[in-house]
Design an enzyme around this catalytic site. Structure first.
Site, mmCIF file in Angstrom:
data_model
loop_
_atom_site.group_PDB
_atom_site.id
_atom_site.type_symbol
_atom_site.label_atom_id
_atom_site.label_comp_id
_atom_site.label_asym_id
_atom_site.label_seq_id
_atom_site.Cartn_x
_atom_site.Cartn_y
_atom_site.Cartn_z
ATOM 1 N N ASP A 157 16.209 -69.774 25.111
ATOM 2 C CA ASP A 157 15.630 -68.637 25.850
ATOM 3 C C ASP A 157 14.907 -67.636 24.963
ATOM 4 O OD1 ASP A 157 16.646 -69.660 28.150
ATOM 5 O OD2 ASP A 157 18.326 -68.289 28.299
ATOM 6 N N ASP A 197 28.201 -68.868 32.378
ATOM 7 C CA ASP A 197 26.875 -68.344 32.060
ATOM 8 C C ASP A 197 26.890 -66.820 31.919
ATOM 9 O OD1 ASP A 197 25.489 -70.840 32.219
ATOM 10 O OD2 ASP A 197 25.530 -70.697 34.397
#
Length: 586
Positions: free
Chosen positions: A302, A525
């Site tokens: 990311d 997450d």
């Protein structure tokens, strides 16, 4: 951990889809060859009445330039139901798999990989022989002997085979091929603490180094275990593993468009990143004690795509992403990591390349590839990048059987649907193969391979469609036909209904080095509510089941599970769900 950009909404021409399952035979031209020979590796992951087959064919003879065709005959009643990375047809027991249009050539010692789903009853015996363009594949060149040489396996985890030959001098083309993967004992123990977890606990998963303290190992941490980098490397040697996977994940200003996994280093902490994080990791990995291991580094999840999709006037822009683009921290930090880690003879760097639901639009696809090249050049040599990984810690379906960009419903392209939203891709396999081609075309080495994280993209269970919808409304058709059952493709946190995907497997498809479980299944997450912690983990509303969304997920419900712990911490309820909805089923 999965920021999604503003979509490109202008209608553009659909790209060709590279995976086709066919019912008719296909004629293929065969180039003349003075010497012919081939070898086939055939592996199967099977359940009660169905199976997934993966085939790797190696051309041992002269180069084939006019197209290849692999043929075999089933010994039983097997029937191919779906194929990918080859055009597959079947007549009775006879099967032909021909090259896709983009891969007609096979160099000497070159390989082609393809796969298929099939059905059977009774026994599922492997074919006795395979032939490549009419030559029986017996593992040698020249006149074939009466019996062919075919390597077969019915293991549910082919990549965890006990075969572990010593690697040849220098770096191998595919570090996953022919090697046993390291099983993290800390994750294995967590998996086996949940009923039924022993069915998957021997699969290799990656070790996340998500802060400086994790290098030496942490105790009492909610996410990382007590084992440090050296501990894991020692354990890999003790297991006789051929490869081990680490996630390099501590950039300054990390995850600039999300909050659940913000890191410990601020936007201007590049010197600390280099001296206190990358340098110690590289020093440990350089120890000659570990020279027999293939050390695979997954570099900075990311990061680079955020510099394309979440800056400036984009709907998902943030001040931190603008800062990281302006100060060059991501590009220079990744360049430094690639340089230090890529210099070792037994290390392999795979850079994170987002996923199709993030950069599959025309406005994002090429610019993201360009910034990948910028970071690679910042390392001093693009060959410091061995490949790329897509879908890390995400949920995008590997293959959308019934919804492809070329599918039309009532004269309308499915790209017009709310779900697809003009994206050029609908699944991860076709996206990863296309992105690889783009990366090679702009300057990356032609030998780069792709990884796809399949740890949570199986989407099995009763909600999985078994046929295309018959509805003529394009939105209803897509929603009833798609494998990915998320409310919106922009949802990324602890998704309800998700399942384990393909088990870790080497060389499963053309251009793909492996399907991997880089995100260890069952690790959260992000927390579903604010949980104070000392690990730099924030709270992101996308992890709250009650959150009604933002521009990045079409103002939809988050689809997140309740009662989740902080990012990286063990989430047994999620792990139980992933096993229940696994596809292929456990």
């Amino acid at each position: 951990m999965r920021p999604i950009p503003t979509r490109a909404r202008a209608l553009t021409a659909a790209v060709a889809v590279g995976v086709v399952a066919a019912t008719g035979a296909m004629a293929v031209a065969t180039s003349a060859s003075a010497a012919a020979g081939c070898r086939v590796n055939y592996t199967v992951n099977q359940w009660s009445t169905g199976f997934t087959g993966n085939v790797t064919v190696t051309n041992l003879g002269d180069p084939i330039s006019g197209g290849w065709r692999l043929t075999w005959t089933w010994p039983g009643n097997q029937q191919v139901t779906q194929g990918w990375s080859a055009t597959i047809s079947q007549s009775g027991a006879n099967v032909t798999a021909a090259n896709p249009g983009w891969a007609a050539s096979l160099a000497t010692n070159g390989t082609a990989n393809f796969g298929f789903n099939g059905s059977y009853s009774g026994t599922n015996t492997a074919p006795a022989t395979f032939s490549l363009n009419g030559t029986v594949c017996n593992g040698q060149t020249g006149e074939p002997s009466p019996s062919a040489s075919v390597s077969t396996s019915t293991s549910p985890s082919p990549s965890t085979s006990t075969s572990n030959p010593p690697p040849p001098p220098g770096k191998v083309d595919n570090p996953y091929a022919g090697a046993r993967g390291y099983v993290n004992p800390e994750w294995k123990a967590k998996a086996e603490s949940v009923a039924g977890g022993n069915r998957v606990s021997n699969n290799p998963t990656a070790v996340w180094i998500d802060r400086i303290a994790a290098i030496a190992g942490t105790s009492g941490s909610s996410s990382n275990g007590s084992m440090g980098v050296r501990d894991h490397l020692d354990a890999a040697l003790a297991q006789g593993a051929g490869y081990i996977q680490f996630v390099i994940y501590n950039l300054p200003g990390r995850d600039c468009a999300a909050l659940a996994s913000n890191g410990e280093l601020g936007p201007n902490d590049l010197p600390r990143y280099k001296a206190e994080y990358i340098d110690p990791i590289a020093a440990i990995q350089a120890d000659s004690k570990y020279a027999s291991l293939r050390i695979i580094n997954i570099v900075e999840i990311d990061s680079l795509p955020n510099l394309v999709t979440n800056v400036g006037s984009a709907a998902g822009a943030t001040a931190t992403c603008d800062t990281m683009k302006a100060n060059g921290g991501y590009v220079q930090g990744i360049g430094y990591a690639l340089n230090k880690l890529g210099a070792l003879a037994n290390t392999y760097n795979y850079v994170d390349a987002a996923h199709h639901g993030w950069i599959g639009w025309d406005s994002n696809f090429n610019p993201t590839a360009d910034i990948m090249l910028e970071a690679a050049r910042a390392s001093g040599n693009v060959k410091n990048v061995h490949g790329f990984i897509t879908n890390t810690a995400n949920y995008s379906a590997l293959r959308e059987t019934f919804v492809q960009p070329t599918t039309t419903v009532g004269g309308q392209s499915v790209r017009q649907s709310k779900w697809v939203d003009w994206n050029q891709y609908t699944d991860e396999l076709t996206f990863a193969q296309a992105f690889r081609n783009r990366l090679v075309s702009i300057g990356f080495d032609a030998g780069i391979g792709m990884l796809i994280d399949t740890s949570r993209n199986g989407w099995g269970g009763s909600a999985r469609p078994t046929a295309a919808s018959t509805n003529t409304n394009v939105d209803i058709f897509v929603n009833e036909s798609r494998i990915d059952r998320r409310i919106h493709a922009g949802n990324w946190c602890n998704q309800a209904g998700a399942g384990l995907g393909e088990r870790p497997t080497a060389a499963p498809a053309t251009g793909i080095d492996a399907y991997v479980w880089v995100k260890p299944p069952g690790e959260s997450d992000g927390s579903s509510k604010l949980i104070p912690n000392t690990e730099g983990k924030g709270f992101d509303q996308m992890c709250d089941p009650a959150y009604t969304g933002n521009a990045r997920n079409g103002n939809s419900l988050s689809g997140a599970l309740p009662d989740a712990p902080i990012s990286g911490a063990w989430f047994p309820a999620q792990f139980a769900q992933l096993m229940a909805n696994a596809y292929p089923a456990l």
